[in-house]
Design a protein around this motif. Structure first.
Motif, PDB file in Angstrom:
ATOM      1  N   ASN A 171      26.097  24.248  63.689  1.00  0.00           N
ATOM      2  CA  ASN A 171      27.542  24.069  63.500  1.00  0.00           C
ATOM      3  C   ASN A 171      27.858  22.728  62.850  1.00  0.00           C
ATOM      4  OD1 ASN A 171      28.550  26.531  64.579  1.00  0.00           O
ATOM      5  ND2 ASN A 171      28.173  25.795  66.656  1.00  0.00           N
ATOM      6  N   LEU A 172      27.111  21.705  63.236  1.00  0.00           N
ATOM      7  CA  LEU A 172      27.300  20.380  62.648  1.00  0.00           C
ATOM      8  C   LEU A 172      27.003  20.412  61.144  1.00  0.00           C
ATOM      9  CD1 LEU A 172      27.947  17.399  63.405  1.00  0.00           C
ATOM     10  CD2 LEU A 172      25.483  17.051  63.638  1.00  0.00           C
ATOM     11  N   LEU A 173      25.937  21.090  60.760  1.00  0.00           N
ATOM     12  CA  LEU A 173      25.577  21.188  59.348  1.00  0.00           C
ATOM     13  C   LEU A 173      26.615  21.998  58.570  1.00  0.00           C
ATOM     14  CD1 LEU A 173      21.729  21.784  59.677  1.00  0.00           C
ATOM     15  CD2 LEU A 173      22.852  19.734  58.795  1.00  0.00           C
ATOM     16  N   VAL A 174      27.065  23.115  59.149  1.00  0.00           N
ATOM     17  CA  VAL A 174      28.070  23.943  58.470  1.00  0.00           C
ATOM     18  C   VAL A 174      29.349  23.155  58.232  1.00  0.00           C
ATOM     19  CG1 VAL A 174      29.579  25.951  58.751  1.00  0.00           C
ATOM     20  CG2 VAL A 174      27.135  26.146  59.274  1.00  0.00           C
ATOM     21  N   ARG A 175      29.780  22.411  59.259  1.00  0.00           N
ATOM     22  CA  ARG A 175      31.001  21.595  59.096  1.00  0.00           C
ATOM     23  C   ARG A 175      30.808  20.506  58.051  1.00  0.00           C
ATOM     24  NH1 ARG A 175      31.188  22.037  64.832  1.00  0.00           N
ATOM     25  NH2 ARG A 175      30.367  19.913  65.039  1.00  0.00           N
ATOM     26  N   GLY A 176      29.574  20.076  57.855  1.00  0.00           N
ATOM     27  CA  GLY A 176      29.290  19.057  56.850  1.00  0.00           C
ATOM     28  C   GLY A 176      29.019  19.621  55.468  1.00  0.00           C
ATOM     29  N   ASP A 177      29.316  20.919  55.276  1.00  0.00           N
ATOM     30  CA  ASP A 177      29.142  21.609  53.991  1.00  0.00           C
ATOM     31  C   ASP A 177      27.687  21.740  53.564  1.00  0.00           C
ATOM     32  OD1 ASP A 177      31.696  22.438  53.452  1.00  0.00           O
ATOM     33  OD2 ASP A 177      32.260  20.594  52.410  1.00  0.00           O
ATOM     34  N   PHE A 178      26.789  21.803  54.532  1.00  0.00           N
ATOM     35  CA  PHE A 178      25.383  22.083  54.251  1.00  0.00           C
ATOM     36  C   PHE A 178      25.082  23.551  54.540  1.00  0.00           C
ATOM     37  CE2 PHE A 178      25.312  17.517  55.112  1.00  0.00           C
ATOM     38  CZ  PHE A 178      24.530  17.046  54.064  1.00  0.00           C
ATOM     39  N   ILE A 179      24.036  24.045  53.913  1.00  0.00           N
ATOM     40  CA  ILE A 179      23.534  25.397  54.177  1.00  0.00           C
ATOM     41  C   ILE A 179      22.299  25.266  55.073  1.00  0.00           C
ATOM     42  CG2 ILE A 179      22.548  27.489  53.169  1.00  0.00           C
ATOM     43  CD1 ILE A 179      24.065  26.707  50.546  1.00  0.00           C
ATOM     44  N   PRO A 180      22.374  25.681  56.336  1.00  0.00           N
ATOM     45  CA  PRO A 180      21.193  25.608  57.203  1.00  0.00           C
ATOM     46  C   PRO A 180      20.160  26.658  56.798  1.00  0.00           C
ATOM     47  CG  PRO A 180      23.242  25.754  58.481  1.00  0.00           C
ATOM     48  CD  PRO A 180      23.570  26.129  57.069  1.00  0.00           C
TER      49      PRO A 180
END
Length: 297
Positions: A171-180
């Motif tokens: 969720n942290l990565l998604v909110r930071g506009d990253f693709i996990p």
């Protein structure tokens, strides 16, 4: 410069058709299990990376869970170790587990991340051991014994199933506009690493994230009936009937069960699609026809 009018008109039609789907899925999470031919064909690999970058650019949140069975088998062969399987699952002793972690968590995971970067996206690679993402437990398998009236337990080594998922880091990565980009390796309470089926991890990840969709890439057109025709839309009741009459069998059973579990746990729909088709994910998401089997509760 000559303009190919037919091509331009078709391109415009496709873009126009995609608009309502882009609007519908903006801000939604879509979990994609990436495997099969789409992971070994260079052209398809590049196309998949472009597709997930495009999804992110139009406001959708893709989360990728990948396999890597053929790559694991190739490295085991290089070091002179025989691959052993039971009912489609790789028997994983400690030496094999080292190779699994090296291939899934290293070579394959970082290749996917790098491809996404090359096509203009931002991705971060994880295994289930990062951020305590996937807690695993040893998978126990029993089979009928020819010599005993009691069931026999089969030891697959460090093969696991999902005990729990803490998606905080995702969720942290998604909110930071990253693709996990997630490799299906978990850790047990015993401290051991476990090799987990990627379909299963993708399904559980979709459940925990409250995903709009779960998409499973395969090497088939989707779920086929007894005559080989594509079954494009199914519900849970119909799937139960198809399992009972033997239409769904063999290697497709685990995928179907994973897809059904996801929709019964709140995921809006599951899709089994042919990863051998270029841009398969976009065709399923953004066109009226779709290309695979859609499953709803």
């Amino acid at each position: 410069m000559t303009i190919d009018t037919d091509y331009a008109m078709n391109f415009a039609r496709v873009l126009s058709e995609a608009v309502p789907y882009i609007r519908r899925f903006a801000g939604k999470t879509i979990v994609i299990k990436y495997g099969g031919n789409a992971m070994v064909d260079d052209h398809l690999k590049s196309g998949f990376a472009r597709d997930v970058v495009l999804m992110k650019l139009v406001g959708i949140n893709p989360v990728v869970v990948h396999g890597g069975g053929p790559q694991i088998g190739q490295l085991l062969h290089k070091i002179g170790k025989q691959s052993e399987f039971f009912e489609g699952m790789r028997v994983t002793d400690s030496e094999t587990m080292d190779v699994v972690e090296m291939v899934l968590g290293g070579l394959v995971n970082k290749e996917i991340v790098n491809l996404i970067h090359r096509h203009g996206g931002n991705a971060v690679g994880l295994t289930g051991k990062d951020g305590d993402l996937i807690r695993a437990r040893k998978l126990t398998i029993t089979r009928k014994s020819a010599e005993s009236p009691h069931d026999e337990q089969v030891d697959l080594g460090q093969v696991g199933e999902v005990a729990s998922i803490d998606a905080s880091v995702v969720n942290l990565l998604v909110r930071g506009d990253f693709i996990p980009v997630i490799a299906p390796i978990g850790v047990g309470d015993d401290g051991f690493s476990y090799n987990i089926n990627a379909d299963l991890v993708a399904g559980k990840m979709a459940e925990v994230l409250g995903a709009e969709k779960l998409i499973l890439l395969t090497n088939t057109r989707g779920l086929l009936d007894a005559d080989g025709a594509l079954l494009s839309g199914l519900n849970v009741v119909r799937i139960g009937e198809l399992i009972a009459d033997g239409t769904i069998h063999g290697g497709m059973l685990p995928k179907i069960r994973c897809a059904v579990d996801a929709v019964q746990s709140g995921v809006k729909s599951s899709h089994i699609i042919d990863g051998r088709i270029e841009h398969a994910v976009l065709l399923e998401l953004f066109t009226d026809e779709g290309i695979g089997t859609l499953i709803r509760s």
